[in-house]
Every structure is written in C-alpha cells, then in structure tokens.
Scaffold this motif. Structure first.
Motif, short mmCIF file in Angstrom:
data_model
loop_
_atom_site.label_atom_id
_atom_site.label_comp_id
_atom_site.label_asym_id
_atom_site.label_seq_id
_atom_site.Cartn_x
_atom_site.Cartn_y
_atom_site.Cartn_z
N GLU A 162 0.81 -1.21 0.00
CA GLU A 162 0.00 0.00 0.00
C GLU A 162 0.84 1.26 0.00
OE1 GLU A 162 -3.09 0.17 2.83
OE2 GLU A 162 -3.69 -1.92 2.60
N SER A 165 4.83 1.48 -4.73
CA SER A 165 4.09 1.33 -5.97
C SER A 165 4.51 0.06 -6.69
CB SER A 165 4.33 2.54 -6.87
OG SER A 165 5.70 2.61 -7.23
N PRO A 166 3.62 -0.48 -7.56
CA PRO A 166 3.99 -1.67 -8.34
C PRO A 166 5.19 -1.46 -9.24
CG PRO A 166 1.61 -1.33 -8.37
CD PRO A 166 2.21 -0.11 -7.73
N SER A 167 5.39 -0.24 -9.74
CA SER A 167 6.55 0.02 -10.60
C SER A 167 7.85 -0.11 -9.82
CB SER A 167 6.44 1.41 -11.22
OG SER A 167 6.36 2.41 -10.21
N CYS A 169 8.26 -2.02 -7.11
CA CYS A 169 8.41 -3.46 -6.86
C CYS A 169 8.95 -4.17 -8.09
CB CYS A 169 7.08 -4.06 -6.44
SG CYS A 169 6.43 -3.44 -4.87
N ALA A 463 5.52 7.27 -0.25
CA ALA A 463 4.31 6.69 -0.83
C ALA A 463 4.11 7.19 -2.25
CB ALA A 463 3.10 7.02 0.05
N PRO A 464 3.40 6.41 -3.10
CA PRO A 464 3.23 6.83 -4.50
C PRO A 464 2.49 8.14 -4.65
CG PRO A 464 2.64 4.53 -4.19
CD PRO A 464 2.84 5.10 -2.82
N GLU A 465 1.58 8.47 -3.72
CA GLU A 465 0.81 9.70 -3.89
C GLU A 465 1.57 10.94 -3.46
OE1 GLU A 465 -0.26 7.73 0.03
OE2 GLU A 465 -0.08 7.16 -2.08
N ARG A 471 9.55 14.33 -2.93
CA ARG A 471 10.33 13.10 -2.97
C ARG A 471 11.83 13.37 -2.85
NH1 ARG A 471 7.35 9.93 -7.97
NH2 ARG A 471 5.34 9.62 -6.94
N HIS A 501 12.46 5.97 -7.15
CA HIS A 501 11.35 6.47 -7.96
C HIS A 501 11.81 6.84 -9.36
CE1 HIS A 501 8.02 6.53 -5.11
NE2 HIS A 501 8.89 6.85 -4.18
N GLU A 505 10.30 5.10 -12.73
CA GLU A 505 9.61 5.89 -13.75
C GLU A 505 10.27 5.80 -15.12
OE1 GLU A 505 9.71 9.73 -12.05
OE2 GLU A 505 8.21 9.31 -10.51
#
Length: 753
Positions: A162, A165-167, A169, A463-465, A471, A501, A505
């Motif tokens: 949670e 992010s899946p990216s 991982c 967190a992703p959001e 960041r 990150h 990305e």
C-alpha cells in the motif's frame, strides 16, 4: 592507462566522496551516493586498480587522523574494508599498515573505536590468511554447504504494497532476478576457489587459465576443489598463530592439481608476460527474497522456513524435541505424559521398531505422543526465560567465524543463521511489527531465539501519492533522524529514496543484450554488508479504552501518537452531566497523569486537568541537541535506555475575559514523560492516530495509556531455566523490572557524537 593516470583518476573520485560528506550545495546533494558507487565500480571492472585505491584511502585516513577530521574516518574505513574484501594482489605490507592504523583508532571514543575494532578483527585474519573475508562472505550469503564454516545468511526484503508502488516493486524484482540468474552454486564455488588462489599466490597465479579450467571442470571435481580450498583457509584461520608460508604451500598443491605441474611450474618460475589482464572476480550479491507484507505473521513464517533445514546442526535430545515443537505446525510447547502399556521386553516389540519413521508420516506423529518403556515428560517449560538480547552479534564477529557475541545461548546450539530483514517503505509502518511480532511468538514457540541472529535494516521510500517535489527534499522523521545520527547512512541509504522512484519511472530497456549495472541492488547489498552498528529505538505500547467497563485494545507505535478531539459526544446515558457554570469552549476537558522524566531517575508523578484541542506524543528528538530518543551502545555493552522518553506537546485552550466578553486562545505546552494516562472528562471523544498510519486509527476513545513496551517474555512469574546447573539460583522474575522492548536498526556507525 598509465599508473599515474589511474592514481589521479581514483584520487579525484575519493575527493568527490569526501566533499559530499560536508556538501551543502544542492547540486552535490542531488547526486549523493553515486560517487561511492562509481568508485567501487571502477575497481570492480579493473581489479588491478585495487592496490592503488587502498593506498589512496589509507593516505586519506592517516591525513584525517592527523588533522582530527573524524567525520570522514568511518566512511573511509567502510570503503577501504569493502575494497579489501573483494580485492586480490594486496601486499602484506598494505594489510599490516591498515591493521596498525585501525589499532591506533581504538583510543577514540565510540563509535570510532567500535568500527575500528570491527575492521581490525577482520584484517588480522585476512593478513594471515588472504581471501578469508571473501570466502566466508560468499559461503554464508549463498548458503553453500561447508562443515568447517556452516554459517548461513539471507536477506528478507519486505515492502508494504500500500506504500510502495507496483513500478518500484517491478524494478527491484528485475534487478534481483537478473543478478541471481548467474549466481548458481557452481559459479559461486568457482569464484571462491579462483579468488582464494589469486589472493594467496599473487602474480604467480595464471588467473585466466585458472578460471578456464574451473569452468571446464564437472560439478563433482569443482566441489572437491572448493572443499579443499575452504578446508585450507578455515584450518589455518583457526590456528592461534597461523603461518602464512604453510598456508601458501597447501594452496600451491591445490593449484598444481588444478592446472597440472607443468603449467604451475611455468607460472611460479617466470610468470607469463603474454597473459591477459587480470580477470575480474565478481562478488555475488546476497541471496535476497522479495516479500509483500500482507500478513502480520509473515515474517515469523519466513524465518521458520529459513531455519527448517537442520542437516548441519548437532542438537541434544531435548532441543531436538524443542525443534519439532517449534518448527512443525500445530505442535504446542506442552508437557505430555503417557504410561507405557508394553512389557518392555525386546522380543515383544513389533518388527521394524528400530527403523526411524519417515518425516511427516503417521508413524512419526504417533511417536511424538507416546514412548515405549516408561513415562515420558517434556520438561521444557512453556514459560521459558528468553535471553534479554535476541538480536545476536551486533557486527563485531559477523565475518570472523565466531558464532555469537554471548556464546551458546543453549547447550548444543549456536547461532548459525543470520536473517537480515530489510524493510522498504514508509517510516514506522513495518519496523515495529518486524521487531515485536517474532518476539511475541517466542512466548509460545521458543525455537528462533537460540539459533537465529535477527538484524533489521531500513530504506525509506515515499508513498506513490507523494508529490514529486517532496520526494527529493523531504524524508520522514525516522529516516531524517538516522541521517542526522549517521552521515554515511544519509549519503548512502537516504539517497535511494529519489533514486528508486527515478528508476521506476524510467521506461524499460528494449535492448536485452546491454548489461546494466544494478544500482539499487548494489547499494542495498553494500548497506546490509557494512551496516553493522545498531541504533536502538524504544517501542511503546498503548492501551485504548472505548468503554471503561470493557477490556482495552492494545497496539504499539514507534515514533508518534497523535490525539484529536472529535465533534461526537458520549451518549447521555452512562455519562455524568456537566457541572453547572462550566464554560463552553473549543477542545475537551482532559485529566492527565504522567511520570515526569528526570535525570535523577526519581519517580515523580504529576496529575492535573486542562482543556486541550489535541496532543502529540513523539519518541524521536526534535533536534540534534535533544538528549531523548534512541541510544547507541557498542556491541560489548547492554543498550542504555535510561534517558529514553516521550516528548508530549499539548495544545491547551486558555480562557480570557475582557470588555468584549470571553475569548479563547491556544498555547502549546511541552513536557517529557516515560508513561502517561489521559482520559476525557466531558462528552468529547478522542481519535488516536499511530505513527501517521491511517490504517491504525482508533475513534471514539474514552481513555488511553502509554508506556514503554516490555519484552513479551518478561512477565511477572517465577521460572527456572532447565539448562542451568543445580548450583545456579532460581530466577525470580517477580522482583525484576520488565525489560523494555528495543528495536535495533542497523546503520554504518550508529550515533556519531
């Protein structure tokens, strides 16, 4: 490239690493951690540069010692030791010079003397027996079978799905899988044999011919050479005064048997001027397992599976029974007595009684419940006394082959397994559970503590959001504190937060033939290998009452508990009406009882009531000069937690009267405490938020109590450990103060004063 150009290039890279340790410019801070990584990559691609880099690092260390530049000593020591672990061709003079420098640092205060002692212990063995550090590291991390060095390590990478992010991982999984594809047991054994022979024989070793011969050798022959090299190294390292000449003779015999007498003789006499450049011997990344933290008991289950193979353990009969009860499902630590119904005569026994049943068969299940020939009692008590420090050797003897800093915890059992739990994600969410859950399970099944060293590591990921602007500039409180306490952690680990990150990305590369250096995996590997100094954090427990007539709910937090006043009120029935004349206003009337934190350790209790709009309880210090919070102690001493306390900030409502009428203002009061109890006195309910985790929010709270979380096994009852002799006094835990539950997070140096 000429030797002068090589030295100049490495010197510039070392100076860049030193500059970023004290850099304040944003341009340098944005690339922190890259210079160290690129420096190690240079010598990894060209191993012939290693002796030059060792001289440069040693020269910088001596300069830092003479000029008292202590902030660069620990980073340079870690960089130097990491190079020496992987390098070959280092002269004995360089080893001895580095060892003498480490011994001179023992006069400095902690943590400098602690890190220097760790390096000196490793260098002493490496000086006498070259290649020991590399060999032991690969054997332990890759779980290679060796009777002389049976230690095993594994890195458990836990992420919260949670928060990560899946990216992210996917990027981590790709790097881990790509690295482990080529790390087969055969490849790792070839690396060990080749590195050990090159480190010991030096220029007389035909490195290219040796590696070609090892690649062409079948599995059986490769295992024979591997075990011969390991035996030569471990037997020599176990001697009190190892002779380097005798060690070289034994390895030369193995080398001649590999290449043949003719090739070995040519190399030892005149060398090979046409030989190719020295080939690189990679240091395989550790065995890493990737886990999404979806179950609170997941860490316990993974640790049990890690300990399940017991082929190399020599346990007593009691401990074998303990292992069965601890490692098999649905087996409880209970005393079982059964009266035998057989005659005890050998001829009356059924056929095949001497044969051992197959594991998992019904015969084994029945054998665990009854015994022929008498009465069986399992004397291991379920309330067994757990040792105070279960986190094992804190880095001092991690690579020297010694089982544990405190010896054998139980007869016949030593800590042969090391689990390095790397938590990746947001602050506080998983770390407290990683330390608390396994210990809580130990109260029911005592099987991990005697045989496992648990090490905790933390890499922050937002967190992703989170917005992109945050960041790169803002880390969470725990990561920020660790970065202030240990500058090398700040430069090496905290810089991974934006890098992760960025990598996630980036679009995937379509060119599969192009080799890419796994930056994230390399930095994580460097952290788990060199991060040996823990910083201890107190875990706090909170008892939450939604109804004073019912039992409370219990939870834990690590850094923060936030209290807000709800708009909702108590139901009219069951609550006393407000007294007449009470002034209405914002917030709620709270009764507070806490124990004041004093340096004299005297118990001073303070009680009172006030109107407040909210409270914040923080376990981390708010500034570098704040003496509260976590502490650091060298591995030889017990963790000191006397000054650990909570910083409480109360937003109090102040009423004032003037010509315009009554008005209300707020003021923030702060105090320190070890324990606190707060209860709402009017019709306002409370909302608790633990560690800024929205999944751990408690509403409609009437009362809550906060105190340091005790060790799960430090209950108030009497227990006598069965392995103690009859001369040992009975352990009376009714008078003993419960030991606080501490969570050690490994860093490179601990808290730098």
């Amino acid at each position: 490239m000429e030797s002068s150009d090589v030295e100049l290039d490495l010197q510039r890279s070392v100076q860049a690493v030193l500059r970023e340790l004290s850099a304040q410019a944003p341009a340098l801070q944005s690339n922190q951690g890259m210079w160290r990584w690129s420096l190690h990559k240079k010598v990894e691609r060209d191993p012939g540069k290693s002796p030059v880099l060792v001289r440069i690092l040693l020269r910088e260390l001596e300069k830092a010692e003479s000029e008292d530049l202590r902030h660069v000593i620990i980073p340079l020591l870690h960089t130097l030791l990491y190079v020496l672990t992987k390098a070959t061709g280092i002269t004995e003079e360089l080893y001895r010079r580095t060892y003498k420098f480490c011994t001179r640092l023992l006069t400095l205060p902690a943590p400098y003397c602690t890190v220097a002692l760790d390096c000196a212990i490793r260098l002493k063995t490496e000086t006498a027996v070259p290649g020991t550090l590399y060999q032991r590291l690969v054997i332990a991390e890759q779980n290679l079978t060796s009777e002389l060095y049976p230690y095993q390590e594994r890195v458990f990478l836990f992420v919260d799905p949670e928060l990560v992010s899946p990216s992210v991982c996917s990027a981590l999984l790709l790097e881990i899988e790509a690295a482990q594809v080529h790390q087969t047991p055969e490849a790792c054994m070839r690396h060990v044999v080749s590195h050990t022979l090159q480190a010991a024989l030096g220029d007389t070793c035909h490195a290219s011919a040796l590696q070609r011969k090892l690649k062409a050798s079948p599995r059986r022959a490769l295992e024979r050479y591997f075990h011969a090299v390991v035996a030569a190294v471990e037997q020599m390292a176990s001697e009190p005064n190892p002779s380097r000449e005798g060690h070289l003779e034994r390895l030369e015999e193995i080398y001649c048997s590999l290449l043949g007498p003719a090739a070995a003789a040519r190399g030892s006499c005149c060398g090979d001027p046409l030989q190719d450049p020295q080939p690189s011997i990679p240091l395989p990344s550790p065995h890493i397992t990737f886990h999404l933290w979806t179950d609170e008991e997941q860490l316990w289950k993974e640790l049990v599976l890690f300990l399940r193979p017991r082929s190399q353990l020599r346990l007593s009969a009691d401990l074998e029974a303990l292992d069965l009860q601890g490692l098999w499902p649905d087996r409880e630590l209970a005393r079982a007595s059964m009266l035998s119904t057989d005659s005890g005569i050998e001829r009356d026994l059924p056929a095949g009684a001497d044969e051992l049943p197959v594991p998992g068969s019904p015969e084994l299940e029945r054998a665990g419940l009854q015994r022929k020939g008498g009465i069986k009692k399992r004397v291991w008590p379920p309330d067994i006394l757990m040792p105070a420090c279960w986190d094992g050797p804190q880095g001092l003897h991690r690579r020297t082959g010694m089982p544990s800093g405190d010896g054998e915890l139980l007869p016949g059992v030593s800590r042969l397994h090391t689990a390095r739990v790397l938590v990746l994600g947001d602050d506080r969410v998983l770390l407290g559970q990683a330390s608390h859950r396994p210990k809580k399970r130990e109260t029911q099944k005592f099987c991990l503590t005697p045989r496992l060293s648990l090490q905790l590591y933390y890499v922050p990921v937002l967190a992703p959001e989170e917005p992109a602007s945050c960041r790169h500039s803002e880390l969470r409180e725990l990561a920020t504190f660790l970065g202030r306490a240990d500058p090398w952690y700040q430069n090496t680990v905290n810089t991974l937060c934006p890098a992760i990150h960025k990598l996630a990305e980036m679009p995937p590369s379509l060119d599969t033939s192009r080799t890419v250096d796994p930056f994230l995996l390399d930095v994580i590997t460097y952290y788990v290998r060199m991060g040996t100094q823990p910083i201890y954090f107190q875990i706090y427990t909170v008892r939450i009452f939604r109804d004073l007539s019912q039992d409370p709910t219990e939870d834990i937090f690590l850094t923060e508990l936030k209290v807000k006043i709800q708009d909702s009120k108590f139901p009219k029935d069951g609550f006393s009406p407000r007294r007449k004349g009470a002034a209405e206003g914002p917030g709620a009337e709270l009764s507070i009882c806490y124990q004041k934190a004093l340096l004299s350790h005297r118990a001073q209790e303070v009680t009172g009531s006030l109107r407040a709009t909210g409270l914040v309880l923080k376990a981390l210090p708010t500034s570098d000069t704040d003496g509260s919070g976590p502490t650091h102690t060298p591995p030889s001493a017990a963790p000191v937690t006397d000054h650990t306390c909570l910083n409480v900030s109360v937003t109090e409502v102040v009423k004032s009267s003037n010509l315009a009428g009554r008005s209300f203002s707020t003021v923030t009061n702060t105090f320190r405490t070890a324990t606190i109890q707060i209860q709402s006195q009017d019709q306002r309910l409370l909302t608790l938020l633990l560690d800024k985790d929205s999944r751990r929010m408690y509403r409609d709270v009437v009362r809550f109590e906060v105190a340091p979380c005790p060790e799960p096994c430090s209950g108030a009852h009497r227990s006598k450990a069965p392995w103690l002799g009859s001369h040992q006094p009975e352990v009376d835990r009714t008078k003993a103060k419960p030991k606080p539950l501490l969570m050690p997070i490994n860093t490179f140096s601990g808290i730098v004063q």
